[in-house]
Design a protein around this motif. Structure first.
Motif, PDB file in Angstrom:
ATOM      1  N   TYR A  45      46.440  18.428  -1.424  1.00 50.78           N
ATOM      2  CA  TYR A  45      46.064  19.264  -0.298  1.00 50.78           C
ATOM      3  C   TYR A  45      47.360  19.783   0.320  1.00 50.78           C
ATOM      4  CZ  TYR A  45      41.186  17.677  -0.339  1.00 50.78           C
ATOM      5  OH  TYR A  45      39.873  17.434  -0.674  1.00 50.78           O
ATOM      6  N   GLU A 105      44.138  21.956   3.740  1.00 48.10           N
ATOM      7  CA  GLU A 105      43.220  22.585   2.813  1.00 48.10           C
ATOM      8  C   GLU A 105      43.432  22.064   1.397  1.00 48.10           C
ATOM      9  OE1 GLU A 105      43.928  26.802   2.658  1.00 48.10           O
ATOM     10  OE2 GLU A 105      45.922  26.580   1.786  1.00 48.10           O
ATOM     11  N   ALA A 136      41.680  25.685  -5.421  1.00 45.95           N
ATOM     12  CA  ALA A 136      41.488  26.710  -4.405  1.00 45.95           C
ATOM     13  C   ALA A 136      41.651  28.074  -5.077  1.00 45.95           C
ATOM     14  CB  ALA A 136      42.516  26.552  -3.292  1.00 45.95           C
ATOM     15  N   ASP A 137      40.870  29.045  -4.625  1.00 46.78           N
ATOM     16  CA  ASP A 137      40.939  30.380  -5.224  1.00 46.78           C
ATOM     17  C   ASP A 137      42.343  30.954  -5.138  1.00 46.78           C
ATOM     18  OD1 ASP A 137      37.615  31.470  -4.147  1.00 46.78           O
ATOM     19  OD2 ASP A 137      38.279  30.321  -5.900  1.00 46.78           O
TER      20      ASP A 137
END
Length: 116
Positions: free
Chosen positions: A36, A45, A59-60
């Motif tokens: 993260y 995130e 994550a994109d």
């Protein structure tokens, strides 16, 4: 108690690469491991996680550029970060859990700074 020890952060120019490593201590069997990140003024995130069976989730914003991998024998997870961008600048935290729904364990964090 699980301890996660990270290494590999630093300062790099945009377009460069870094590799993060995180080793889990003790005779444990981790379930998911991953990374993260938290940038100043923002929430922590997800970057990427990988299961013991090597299923991954990204994550994109980092798909294609970052690759997460693990060595189960060493209880170690890696994050290869390529084509780094200034917006990737953050403290990166290693994550692990021992089973689905189990309490998360966190590393101390390692700073990644990408200059324009």
């Amino acid at each position: 108690q699980v301890q996660l020890v990270e290494s590999g952060g630093g300062l790099v120019q945009a377009g460069g690469s870094l590799r993060l490593s995180c080793a889990a201590s003790g005779t444990i069997t981790t379930n998911r491991m991953g990374w993260y990140r938290q940038a100043p003024g923002k929430s922590r995130e997800l970057v990427a996680v990988i299961t013991r069976g090597s299923n991954t989730n990204y994550a994109d914003s980092v798909k294609v550029r970052f690759i997460v991998s693990r060595d189960n024998a060493k209880n170690t997870v890696y994050l290869q970060m390529n084509n780094l961008k200034p917006e990737d600048t953050a403290v990166y935290y290693c994550y692990a859990d021992l089973f689905v729904g189990g309490s998360p364990y966190w590393g101390q964090g390692t700073q990644v700074t990408v200059s324009a």
